[in-house]
Write a protein that holds these residues in place. Structure first.
Motif, short mmCIF file in Angstrom:
data_model
loop_
_atom_site.label_atom_id
_atom_site.label_comp_id
_atom_site.label_asym_id
_atom_site.label_seq_id
_atom_site.Cartn_x
_atom_site.Cartn_y
_atom_site.Cartn_z
N ALA A 1 0.84 -1.21 0.00
CA ALA A 1 0.00 0.00 0.00
C ALA A 1 0.87 1.26 0.00
N ASP A 2 1.99 1.22 0.72
CA ASP A 2 2.89 2.38 0.76
C ASP A 2 3.53 2.62 -0.60
N ILE A 3 3.94 1.55 -1.26
CA ILE A 3 4.51 1.70 -2.60
C ILE A 3 3.46 2.22 -3.57
N GLN A 4 2.25 1.70 -3.49
CA GLN A 4 1.18 2.21 -4.35
C GLN A 4 0.94 3.69 -4.08
N GLY A 5 0.96 4.08 -2.81
CA GLY A 5 0.79 5.49 -2.46
C GLY A 5 1.89 6.36 -3.05
#
Length: 190
Positions: free
Chosen positions: A39-43
């Motif tokens: 989720a952090d990488i997608q963000g």
């Protein structure tokens, strides 16, 4: 080489800051919780951070799911050696604290290592930094070695010659793009 490392949790403000400083850093190791790393990488991607500069931390599934080209492992995580052997096109790095670990990384064709910690750091309370002798021995290994640990605006000028760059958490979070660009132009390991 400048390697930024995320704190354990990313906020929108922190993600925006990494997008701002992306032009001067070579990569960003996303060192967040394994459960939130995707989720952090997608963000970061949604915020506009360049995909080619994102480095997954110890999470091969995240690397593969996002089709990333960089992954970083903890010291002597043998998955790094196996992964590099089967994926020579991927940039694989490892944290190290001893010359012997650097030699192992070199023997397994890893692309670079982070070595530290060089200075006192909040990340390792009560653990003394590497000695000058340990640093000198580490730098004898012929591979790219990035200085890590306690590097800030003041200590970065004390990083010994021979390192291929610096890695840090707070140093990169506390400086804006203009300041970092000015600092980088004067560094010996650019």
């Amino acid at each position: 080489m400048w390697v930024a490392i995320t704190p354990n949790e990313l906020t929108e403000t922190i993600m925006s800051h990494y997008v701002e400083i992306a032009p001067v850093i070579d990569c960003l190791i996303v060192r967040t919780n394994q459960a939130t790393q995707a989720a952090d990488i997608q963000g970061l991607l949604d915020a506009g951070f360049p995909k080619d500069k994102i480095t997954a931390h110890s999470n091969i599934n995240v690397l593969e799911n996002f089709d990333l080209q960089r992954i970083h492992f903890k010291e002597m995580d043998v998955r790094a050696f196996d992964f590099k052997r089967s994926h020579p096109e991927v940039c694989v790095s490892m944290s190290t604290h001893h010359k012997e670990t650097i030699q192992q990384a070199k023997a397994h064709d890893l692309d670079y290592v982070l070595f530290g910690h060089l200075f006192k750091t909040r990340s390792k309370p009560g653990v003394p930094p590497r000695t000058l002798s340990e640093i000198t021995d580490a730098l004898k290994v012929n591979m790219p070695i990035i200085a890590l640990g306690g590097i800030n605006k003041e200590t970065r000028t004390q990083v010994p010659q021979g390192f291929s760059g610096i890695a840090a958490i707070s140093f990169f979070l506390q400086q804006d793009l203009h300041t970092l660009r000015t600092i980088k132009e004067g560094e010996h390991y650019v």
